[in-house]
Design a protein around this motif. Structure first.
Motif, PDB file in Angstrom:
ATOM      1  N   SER A  56       0.432  -1.602   0.093  1.00 26.43           N
ATOM      2  CA  SER A  56      -0.297   0.203  -0.239  1.00 26.43           C
ATOM      3  C   SER A  56       1.261   1.668   0.136  1.00 26.43           C
ATOM      4  CB  SER A  56      -0.991   0.152   1.585  1.00 26.43           C
ATOM      5  OG  SER A  56      -1.568  -1.130   1.334  1.00 26.43           O
ATOM      6  N   VAL A  57       2.140   1.086  -0.396  1.00 27.19           N
ATOM      7  CA  VAL A  57       2.828   2.169  -0.208  1.00 27.19           C
ATOM      8  C   VAL A  57       3.410   2.846  -1.360  1.00 27.19           C
ATOM      9  CG1 VAL A  57       5.422   3.383   0.762  1.00 27.19           C
ATOM     10  CG2 VAL A  57       3.258   2.371   2.181  1.00 27.19           C
ATOM     11  N   THR A  58       3.994   3.654  -2.418  1.00 21.94           N
ATOM     12  CA  THR A  58       5.026   3.399  -3.659  1.00 21.94           C
ATOM     13  C   THR A  58       5.520   4.777  -3.577  1.00 21.94           C
ATOM     14  OG1 THR A  58       4.490   3.439  -5.762  1.00 21.94           O
ATOM     15  CG2 THR A  58       2.731   4.825  -5.128  1.00 21.94           C
ATOM     16  N   PHE A  59       6.254   5.215  -3.969  1.00 25.54           N
ATOM     17  CA  PHE A  59       7.468   5.949  -4.127  1.00 25.54           C
ATOM     18  C   PHE A  59       7.115   7.106  -5.347  1.00 25.54           C
ATOM     19  CE2 PHE A  59       8.470   3.308  -0.853  1.00 25.54           C
ATOM     20  CZ  PHE A  59       8.661   3.989  -0.271  1.00 25.54           C
ATOM     21  N   ALA A  60       7.166   7.806  -5.485  1.00 28.48           N
ATOM     22  CA  ALA A  60       7.670   8.990  -6.378  1.00 28.48           C
ATOM     23  C   ALA A  60       8.534   8.425  -7.742  1.00 28.48           C
ATOM     24  CB  ALA A  60       8.160  10.337  -6.442  1.00 28.48           C
ATOM     25  N   LYS A  61       8.894   8.774  -8.619  1.00 25.99           N
ATOM     26  CA  LYS A  61       9.583   7.521  -9.910  1.00 25.99           C
ATOM     27  C   LYS A  61      10.878   8.267  -9.475  1.00 25.99           C
ATOM     28  CE  LYS A  61       6.792   4.538 -11.620  1.00 25.99           C
ATOM     29  NZ  LYS A  61       5.270   4.797 -11.509  1.00 25.99           N
ATOM     30  N   ARG A  62      10.214  10.398  -9.485  1.00 26.74           N
ATOM     31  CA  ARG A  62      12.023  11.235  -9.759  1.00 26.74           C
ATOM     32  C   ARG A  62      11.804  12.119  -8.234  1.00 26.74           C
ATOM     33  NH1 ARG A  62      12.295  16.720 -11.749  1.00 26.74           N
ATOM     34  NH2 ARG A  62       9.904  15.978 -12.329  1.00 26.74           N
ATOM     35  N   PHE A  88      -2.241   2.711  -7.195  1.00 26.63           N
ATOM     36  CA  PHE A  88      -3.507   2.785  -6.317  1.00 26.63           C
ATOM     37  C   PHE A  88      -4.790   3.087  -6.970  1.00 26.63           C
ATOM     38  CE2 PHE A  88      -0.480   5.035  -3.719  1.00 26.63           C
ATOM     39  CZ  PHE A  88      -0.323   2.910  -3.089  1.00 26.63           C
ATOM     40  N   PRO A  89      -5.457   1.569  -8.293  1.00 24.87           N
ATOM     41  CA  PRO A  89      -6.829   2.153  -9.478  1.00 24.87           C
ATOM     42  C   PRO A  89      -8.308   2.299  -7.570  1.00 24.87           C
ATOM     43  CG  PRO A  89      -5.829  -0.399  -9.005  1.00 24.87           C
ATOM     44  CD  PRO A  89      -4.413   0.751  -8.525  1.00 24.87           C
TER      45      PRO A  89
END
Length: 525
Positions: A56-62, A88-89
């Motif tokens: 449930s956690v993601t990170f900005a790609k840049r 997170f659709p």
């Protein structure tokens, strides 16, 4: 069913970020993290490693190197948004947070709150017509291009702006946009975010414009949401509770603010002190709580304005020229009755009218509803009355065809009292000194909006000493002014003692003064 994707902008405290992400995702929500590109790489790696197994956690790609007031803050937000939309659709809402924010409601409450209305929550006020910007440059934020940071490159920031101004390089705002301004802490629905991302892909001209505006995090999202979403689907407010002191700095919350924070009509609060470990622990546990009932009173901002504003009211500016431009009249006697309990002063002047026949007016400069004759409009608003105070009082003398006039005035209006004492008229002042119980002061706080019916008792207990001191300070300040003809009557004194002061103040026989002083219900609350 509401699912929130939190857009978390942060630049320090990797352990705190990990804890915050785990807390928010524990109840089924999501987190997209942008960790400032200026921060240490090892801190970022610690966060990624600790949260690697959390789906449930993601990170900005840049990672963007952020600077206050720069486009980089908007860029960082967009990077975290792109990642969240893709990862997170099932997210129905996207909520902006900083690392200094903490929940002041449970996740259960937040979900129910957002479920009730299909709207976006974002402060957005007309950039040019509103007074949202209190100090500093305004339209210059938009019409000139800003390549330098005002905080770190002040000389070049203003030199660049002056060069553009002298060369006539002011630019126009995109013609189809009505620029808005407001807090950067928003909560937007998925369909709004998708419209916004689609819009900026189609409008490189808008992106070019905002990239060189100053403090675009206060205008970019605010303007585009108003452009893309019907007004009926927007609530112009933030769901994050934040307060600024009278020095323009964000108020920091500490351990003893727990109950106050929970009673505010917001979902999160910032800034929480790094040292408020107890507060952080209690708020952290709160987000996963179930069945917790919240009593909303919502007095927080008024309360902090009151507490931080003491010592500045009435002491910042000298009297304006128009405040002393006319005279009441050399041969007239003006008598002012001052009391913090307005109902007591009104009873006294009513009794004076009945016994002496002297024209006496209630709180002339404090209550818009005070009954006044038509004086050509000068009496129509409190602002006009204060601006033309001497002219107004002179017209009242003329209206009543008298050379003696009484009116009530709040003891906080010391500058106005002093202004009348500078007049050519004979001026007298009577203070009514009352007793103040805790119950009365609490009622006063509620009447003026410093507290509500649901304000926690410990908040009231902290507020009471400040209110009590404020009342005492106003009384002491009047005495220090050493006004001539100053008299005092007291709730604690008997009728005979008060009659002496009334006789001197009103210049009436002792028996009439005794009749007024003996009014049985005078001090009843």
């Amino acid at each position: 069913m509401v699912k929130i994707a939190y857009i978390l902008l942060c630049h320090k405290d990797p352990d705190g970020i990990v804890t915050q992400a785990e807390r928010l995702t524990a109840v089924g929500d999501f987190v997209s993290i942008h960790f400032d590109g200026r921060a240490k790489r090892e801190d970022y790696d610690r966060i990624r490693t600790a949260l690697a197994d959390n789906p449930s956690v993601t990170f900005a790609k840049r990672r963007v190197k952020c600077g206050w007031g720069e486009w980089s803050l908007v860029d960082a937000t967009l990077q975290a948004l792109y990642a969240a939309v893709d990862a997170f659709p099932r997210a129905t809402h996207f909520y902006m947070l900083s690392g200094d924010c903490m929940p002041i409601k449970s996740g259960e409450y937040a979900h129910d709150f957002l479920q009730k209305a299909d709207v976006d929550y974002i402060e957005s006020f007309d950039f040019f017509a509103s007074d949202w910007i209190k100090t500093g440059i305004k339209e210059e934020r938009l019409i000139y291009r800003h390549w330098f940071n005002e905080r770190t490159q002040k000389t070049w920031f203003y030199r660049s702006m002056e060069w553009q101004k002298s060369l006539g390089l002011a630019r126009k705002v995109p013609s189809d946009l009505a620029i808005q301004i407001g807090s950067q802490w928003w909560c937007l629905r998925r369909q709004t975010i998708e419209r916004l991302l689609k819009f900026i892909r189609k409008r490189p001209d808008v992106m070019r414009f905002f990239r060189t505006t100053w403090i675009p995090d206060e205008t970019f999202f605010q303007t585009l949401v108003r452009h893309l979403v019907p007004e009926t689907e927007i609530r112009s407010r933030t769901l994050t509770f934040l307060v600024f002191t009278d020095y323009g700095m964000p108020q920091t919350f500490y351990n003893d603010h727990y109950d106050l924070l929970l009673s505010q009509d917001y979902l999160f609060a910032r800034k929480i002190s790094p040292d408020a470990h107890e507060l952080k622990a209690r708020l952290g546990a709160l987000y996963s709580a179930e069945g917790h009932e919240f009593r909303i009173s919502g007095e927080g901002r008024r309360l902090f304005t009151f507490l931080t504003g003491r010592g500045r009211i009435g002491r910042r500016f000298a009297p304006r020229f128009w405040e002393s431009e006319s005279s009441v009249g050399r041969n007239r006697t003006l008598m002012m009755v001052t009391c913090k309990k307005w109902h007591v002063a009104k009873r006294l002047v009513s009794r004076i009218r009945a016994v002496t026949g002297t024209p006496a007016i209630d709180y002339l400069f404090d209550e818009a509803s005070t009954a006044l004759p038509d004086l050509g409009g000068i009496q129509s608003t409190l602002e006009k009355r204060a601006r033309h105070r001497r002219a107004l009082v002179r017209m009242l003398f003329d209206y009543y065809k008298t050379d003696r006039l009484i009116f009530c005035i709040d003891p906080a209006s010391v500058e106005m009292i002093r202004d009348f004492y500078n007049d050519k008229a004979k001026v007298r002042l009577l203070e009514i000194e009352c007793d103040f119980t805790d119950d009365y002061l609490i009622g006063h706080a509620r009447r003026v909006g410093l507290a509500g019916g649901a304000t926690p008792q410990d908040t009231l207990n902290r507020l009471l000493p400040t209110i009590r001191y404020d009342v005492r300070f106003e009384s002491e300040r009047l005495r220090e002014m050493d006004f001539s003809g100053f008299q005092v009557i007291r709730q604690s004194a008997d009728a005979d003692e008060n009659a002496v002061s009334l006789a001197a103040f009103l210049d009436i026989p002792a028996e009439k003064a005794r009749e007024i002083a003996a009014t049985e219900y005078l001090f009843v609350d």
